[in-house]
Design a protein around this motif. Structure first.
Motif, mmCIF file in Angstrom:
data_model
loop_
_atom_site.group_PDB
_atom_site.id
_atom_site.type_symbol
_atom_site.label_atom_id
_atom_site.label_comp_id
_atom_site.label_asym_id
_atom_site.label_seq_id
_atom_site.Cartn_x
_atom_site.Cartn_y
_atom_site.Cartn_z
ATOM 1 N N ASN A 160 90.859 51.942 85.892
ATOM 2 C CA ASN A 160 92.050 53.034 85.823
ATOM 3 C C ASN A 160 93.274 52.332 85.076
ATOM 4 O O ASN A 160 94.409 52.859 85.422
ATOM 5 N N THR A 161 92.835 51.802 84.156
ATOM 6 C CA THR A 161 94.045 51.111 83.321
ATOM 7 C C THR A 161 93.845 51.416 81.936
ATOM 8 O O THR A 161 92.572 51.221 81.141
ATOM 9 N N VAL A 162 95.020 51.789 81.221
ATOM 10 C CA VAL A 162 94.915 51.767 79.739
ATOM 11 C C VAL A 162 96.009 50.595 79.022
ATOM 12 O O VAL A 162 97.100 50.424 79.687
ATOM 13 N N TYR A 163 95.646 50.334 78.026
ATOM 14 C CA TYR A 163 96.664 49.026 77.533
ATOM 15 C C TYR A 163 96.899 49.475 75.976
ATOM 16 O O TYR A 163 96.371 50.092 75.157
ATOM 17 N N LEU A 164 98.150 48.929 75.400
ATOM 18 C CA LEU A 164 98.511 48.945 74.081
ATOM 19 C C LEU A 164 98.904 47.375 73.764
ATOM 20 O O LEU A 164 99.708 46.810 74.203
ATOM 21 N N GLN A 165 97.941 46.844 72.982
ATOM 22 C CA GLN A 165 98.005 45.537 72.399
ATOM 23 C C GLN A 165 98.837 45.679 71.126
ATOM 24 O O GLN A 165 98.601 46.420 70.144
ATOM 25 N N MET A 166 100.095 45.143 71.138
ATOM 26 C CA MET A 166 101.099 45.343 70.029
ATOM 27 C C MET A 166 101.295 44.051 69.452
ATOM 28 O O MET A 166 101.863 42.909 69.940
ATOM 29 N N ASN A 167 100.870 43.941 68.341
ATOM 30 C CA ASN A 167 101.018 42.748 67.358
ATOM 31 C C ASN A 167 102.062 42.769 65.998
ATOM 32 O O ASN A 167 102.124 44.027 65.773
ATOM 33 N N SER A 168 102.394 41.640 65.555
ATOM 34 C CA SER A 168 103.421 41.630 64.417
ATOM 35 C C SER A 168 104.396 42.706 64.820
ATOM 36 O O SER A 168 104.942 43.354 63.823
ATOM 37 N N LEU A 169 104.991 42.615 65.896
ATOM 38 C CA LEU A 169 106.121 43.311 66.128
ATOM 39 C C LEU A 169 107.518 43.354 65.257
ATOM 40 O O LEU A 169 107.675 41.991 64.583
ATOM 41 N N LYS A 170 108.066 44.546 65.237
ATOM 42 C CA LYS A 170 109.073 44.614 64.372
ATOM 43 C C LYS A 170 110.460 45.032 64.940
ATOM 44 O O LYS A 170 110.067 45.641 65.941
ATOM 45 N N PRO A 171 111.482 44.646 64.740
ATOM 46 C CA PRO A 171 112.849 45.301 65.500
ATOM 47 C C PRO A 171 112.904 46.643 65.691
ATOM 48 O O PRO A 171 113.263 47.325 66.480
ATOM 49 N N GLU A 172 112.192 47.558 64.637
ATOM 50 C CA GLU A 172 111.883 48.942 64.980
ATOM 51 C C GLU A 172 111.056 49.534 65.776
ATOM 52 O O GLU A 172 111.203 50.773 66.106
ATOM 53 N N ASP A 173 110.358 48.536 66.459
ATOM 54 C CA ASP A 173 109.366 48.921 67.453
ATOM 55 C C ASP A 173 110.257 48.951 68.748
ATOM 56 O O ASP A 173 109.549 49.409 69.834
ATOM 57 N N THR A 174 111.513 48.500 68.872
ATOM 58 C CA THR A 174 112.239 48.349 70.004
ATOM 59 C C THR A 174 112.489 49.655 70.542
ATOM 60 O O THR A 174 113.052 50.866 69.981
ATOM 61 N N ALA A 175 111.988 49.833 71.756
ATOM 62 C CA ALA A 175 112.063 51.381 72.414
ATOM 63 C C ALA A 175 111.631 51.107 73.955
ATOM 64 O O ALA A 175 110.974 50.096 74.368
ATOM 65 N N ILE A 176 111.912 52.344 74.688
ATOM 66 C CA ILE A 176 111.284 52.320 75.927
ATOM 67 C C ILE A 176 109.796 52.837 75.691
ATOM 68 O O ILE A 176 109.803 54.115 75.120
#
Length: 125
Positions: free
Chosen positions: A76-92
């Protein structure tokens, strides 16, 4: 369905994070799932979608090639793998569940009936 998002944090640009969204209820596997995000002073925007079976995914252009959404219906889980993060990805980041009614509407916020509480992702340069 109740959703609990986790996994956010502070990371340097170029780094990676994996967000998780745990759902309660036995109907999780029936729903489309998505991640949205909201930066300060901006509207909530679509990030990624996955259909009920996990064999169809969609991404915002800004994250395509860097983020991957996947789900484990047994957990019962969904995931978000986030690579190569950028400052503009900053958010809730918010996870959402719903029956979007077809491939044309996966990015539409009001197609999702259930929302998690959000998890903060901060990417520093």
């Amino acid at each position: 369905v109740q959703l609990q998002a986790s996994g956010g944090g502070l990371v340097l640009a170029g780094g990676s994070l994996r967000l998780s969204c745990a759902a309660s209820g036995r109907t999780f596997s029936r729903y489309d799932m998505a991640w949205f995000r909201q930066a300060p002073g901006k509207e909530r925007e679509f990030v990624a979608h996955i259909n009920w079976s996990g064999d169809s995914t969609h991404y915002a252009d800004s994250v395509k090639g860097r983020f991957t959404i996947f789900r484990d219906n047994a957990k019962n889980t969904v995931y978000l793998q986030m690579n190569s993060l950028k400052p503009e990805d900053t958010a809730i980041y918010y996870c959402a569940a719903g029956s979007v009614g077809g491939p044309l509407f996966y990015y539409v916020r009001n197609k999702y009936d259930y929302w998690g509480q959000g998890t903060q992702v901060t990417v520093s340069s």
